[in-house]
Design a protein around this motif. Structure first.
Motif, PDB file in Angstrom:
ATOM      1  N   GLN A 193       0.789  -1.159  -0.087  1.00  0.00           N
ATOM      2  CA  GLN A 193       0.148  -0.073  -0.093  1.00  0.00           C
ATOM      3  C   GLN A 193       0.812   1.408  -0.214  1.00  0.00           C
ATOM      4  OE1 GLN A 193      -3.183   0.226   3.005  1.00  0.00           O
ATOM      5  NE2 GLN A 193      -4.588  -0.269   1.378  1.00  0.00           N
ATOM      6  N   ASP A 194       1.738   1.235   1.101  1.00  0.00           N
ATOM      7  CA  ASP A 194       2.641   2.560   1.072  1.00  0.00           C
ATOM      8  C   ASP A 194       3.697   3.075   0.061  1.00  0.00           C
ATOM      9  OD1 ASP A 194       1.151   2.637   3.324  1.00  0.00           O
ATOM     10  OD2 ASP A 194       3.246   2.298   4.704  1.00  0.00           O
ATOM     11  N   ARG A 195       3.974   1.651  -0.563  1.00  0.00           N
ATOM     12  CA  ARG A 195       5.214   1.838  -1.465  1.00  0.00           C
ATOM     13  C   ARG A 195       4.703   1.498  -3.137  1.00  0.00           C
ATOM     14  NH1 ARG A 195      10.469   2.298   1.286  1.00  0.00           N
ATOM     15  NH2 ARG A 195      11.307   1.537  -0.637  1.00  0.00           N
ATOM     16  N   LYS A 196       3.433   1.058  -3.103  1.00  0.00           N
ATOM     17  CA  LYS A 196       2.890   0.849  -4.446  1.00  0.00           C
ATOM     18  C   LYS A 196       3.686  -0.243  -5.032  1.00  0.00           C
ATOM     19  CE  LYS A 196       0.121   4.173  -4.220  1.00  0.00           C
ATOM     20  NZ  LYS A 196      -0.372   3.768  -2.803  1.00  0.00           N
ATOM     21  N   ILE A 197       4.167  -1.269  -4.282  1.00  0.00           N
ATOM     22  CA  ILE A 197       4.896  -2.607  -4.697  1.00  0.00           C
ATOM     23  C   ILE A 197       3.834  -3.579  -4.956  1.00  0.00           C
ATOM     24  CG2 ILE A 197       6.542  -4.221  -4.068  1.00  0.00           C
ATOM     25  CD1 ILE A 197       8.016  -2.093  -2.392  1.00  0.00           C
ATOM     26  N   THR A 198       4.386  -4.215  -6.169  1.00  0.00           N
ATOM     27  CA  THR A 198       3.221  -5.652  -6.421  1.00  0.00           C
ATOM     28  C   THR A 198       3.765  -6.696  -5.627  1.00  0.00           C
ATOM     29  OG1 THR A 198       2.945  -4.365  -8.620  1.00  0.00           O
ATOM     30  CG2 THR A 198       2.199  -6.848  -8.437  1.00  0.00           C
ATOM     31  N   VAL A 199       2.933  -7.381  -4.956  1.00  0.00           N
ATOM     32  CA  VAL A 199       3.362  -8.321  -4.160  1.00  0.00           C
ATOM     33  C   VAL A 199       2.404  -9.773  -4.402  1.00  0.00           C
ATOM     34  CG1 VAL A 199       3.776  -9.507  -1.964  1.00  0.00           C
ATOM     35  CG2 VAL A 199       3.908  -6.971  -2.164  1.00  0.00           C
ATOM     36  N   LEU A 200       3.231 -10.778  -4.679  1.00  0.00           N
ATOM     37  CA  LEU A 200       2.592 -12.066  -5.196  1.00  0.00           C
ATOM     38  C   LEU A 200       3.076 -13.045  -3.757  1.00  0.00           C
ATOM     39  CD1 LEU A 200       1.214 -12.662  -7.872  1.00  0.00           C
ATOM     40  CD2 LEU A 200       3.254 -13.909  -8.635  1.00  0.00           C
ATOM     41  N   VAL A 201       2.295 -13.727  -3.105  1.00  0.00           N
ATOM     42  CA  VAL A 201       2.410 -14.445  -1.997  1.00  0.00           C
ATOM     43  C   VAL A 201       1.689 -15.752  -2.262  1.00  0.00           C
ATOM     44  CG1 VAL A 201       2.417 -14.577   0.441  1.00  0.00           C
ATOM     45  CG2 VAL A 201       1.958 -12.176  -0.832  1.00  0.00           C
ATOM     46  N   ILE A 202       2.741 -16.913  -2.088  1.00  0.00           N
ATOM     47  CA  ILE A 202       2.040 -18.011  -1.946  1.00  0.00           C
ATOM     48  C   ILE A 202       1.736 -18.691  -0.536  1.00  0.00           C
ATOM     49  CG2 ILE A 202       2.571 -20.365  -2.490  1.00  0.00           C
ATOM     50  CD1 ILE A 202       4.353 -19.805  -4.763  1.00  0.00           C
ATOM     51  N   THR A 203       0.506 -19.172  -0.259  1.00  0.00           N
ATOM     52  CA  THR A 203       0.316 -19.374   1.119  1.00  0.00           C
ATOM     53  C   THR A 203      -0.750 -20.635   1.162  1.00  0.00           C
ATOM     54  OG1 THR A 203      -0.545 -18.828   3.093  1.00  0.00           O
ATOM     55  CG2 THR A 203      -1.731 -17.454   1.108  1.00  0.00           C
ATOM     56  N   HIS A 204      -0.594 -21.626   2.040  1.00  0.00           N
ATOM     57  CA  HIS A 204      -1.603 -22.475   2.134  1.00  0.00           C
ATOM     58  C   HIS A 204      -2.732 -21.995   3.226  1.00  0.00           C
ATOM     59  CE1 HIS A 204       0.445 -25.893   0.645  1.00  0.00           C
ATOM     60  NE2 HIS A 204       1.522 -25.834   1.742  1.00  0.00           N
ATOM     61  N   GLU A 205      -2.430 -21.031   3.694  1.00  0.00           N
ATOM     62  CA  GLU A 205      -3.694 -20.587   5.083  1.00  0.00           C
ATOM     63  C   GLU A 205      -4.594 -19.573   4.531  1.00  0.00           C
ATOM     64  OE1 GLU A 205      -0.858 -20.318   8.561  1.00  0.00           O
ATOM     65  OE2 GLU A 205       0.322 -19.904   6.737  1.00  0.00           O
TER      66      GLU A 205
END
Ligand code: ADP
Ligand code: MG
Length: 233
Positions: A193-205
């Motif tokens: 949000q703050d730095r407008k970075i695109t984030v892709l997160v793999i998670t099981h939960e």
């Protein structure tokens, strides 16, 4: 219409051949826009890491096209691909992957060493990144002097220090307890949000996926479903 940051068109990745052929990814299409925070879910073996490794230019598809800001990544040579990785992508792994017997600040500085940034600017940027993840005062601690959650935050600082466009995180909370997992996800959400970075997160939960604005679910090498998260992203 703005160019999507990441586009996969009919991307497949096969391993082995004949009877032993494994279709880790089978003709997937994916679009990720600038600034999105996306969760990738799915059972073990469904192709999540394979997909992230292709997006991270750590691996090449067997067929299909990957466009990064409209540029055909398959047409880049090795050097150009390395530059794309170094200047645009940051990585966070389940096992933190920090250098042992090396201080937090030196771990965070490492990507800048590869970029040939001078020592003084390196130190400044690494301090800033550690501050951003709430680890000011721990610069000189070595990984074994930090908790798991703190180590993952050092790894996130290391991913951020080069101001990437995209952070790719493969099960970043996989080795953390629930409280620390929530901290790490909240941090990734805040950075996006703050730095407008695109984030892709793999998670099981599912609980961790709820931090993201969009959830993509893989099954057997296919994108099975995509939905907006119930929380505001
Ligand atoms: P996930 O991250 O969702 O658990 P992966 O992308 O790691 O799944 O794996 C998808 C499929 O591809 C699995 O069946 C896995 O065994 C297979 N696979 C992944 N990497 C390799 C490899 N290097 N060689 C052979 N098979 C692989
Ligand atoms: Mg995986």
């Amino acid at each position: 219409m703005t160019t999507p940051l990441i586009q996969l068109h009919g991307v497949s990745k096969y391993y082995g051949s004949g009877d032993a052929l494994v279709k880790a990814l089978d003709q997937i299409d994916l679009r990720i826009d600038e600034g999105e925070l996306v969760a990738v879910m799915g059972q073990s073996g469904s192709g999540k890491s394979t997909c992230m490794n292709i997006v991270g230019c750590l691996d090449k598809p067997t067929s299909g096209q990957y466009l990064f800001r409209g540029v055909d990544v398959g047409a880049l040579d090795l050097k150009q691909t390395a530059l794309l990785r170094r200047y645009y992508l940051g990585f966070v792994f389940q096992g933190f992957n920090l250098l042992a017997r090396t201080s937090a600040i030196e771990n965070v500085e490492l990507p800048l060493v590869y970029r040939r940034v001078g020592a003084r600017e390196r130190r400044e940027k690494a301090m800033e990144a550690l501050n951003l993840v709430g680890l000011s005062g721990r610069e000189n601690h070595q990984p074994n002097q930090l908790s798991g959650g703190q180590q993952q935050r050092v790894a996130i600082a290391r991913a951020l220090v080069s101001s990437p466009s995209v952070v790719l995180a493969d099960e970043p909370t996989g080795n953390l307890d629930s409280a620390r997992s929530h901290e790490v996800m909240a941090l990734l959400a805040k950075l996006s949000q703050d730095r407008k970075i695109t984030v892709l997160v793999i998670t099981h939960e599912p609980e961790m996926a709820e931090y993201c604005s969009r959830i993509i679910e893989f099954r057997d090498g296919h994108v099975m479903s995509e939905r907006r998260s119930s929380l505001p992203g």
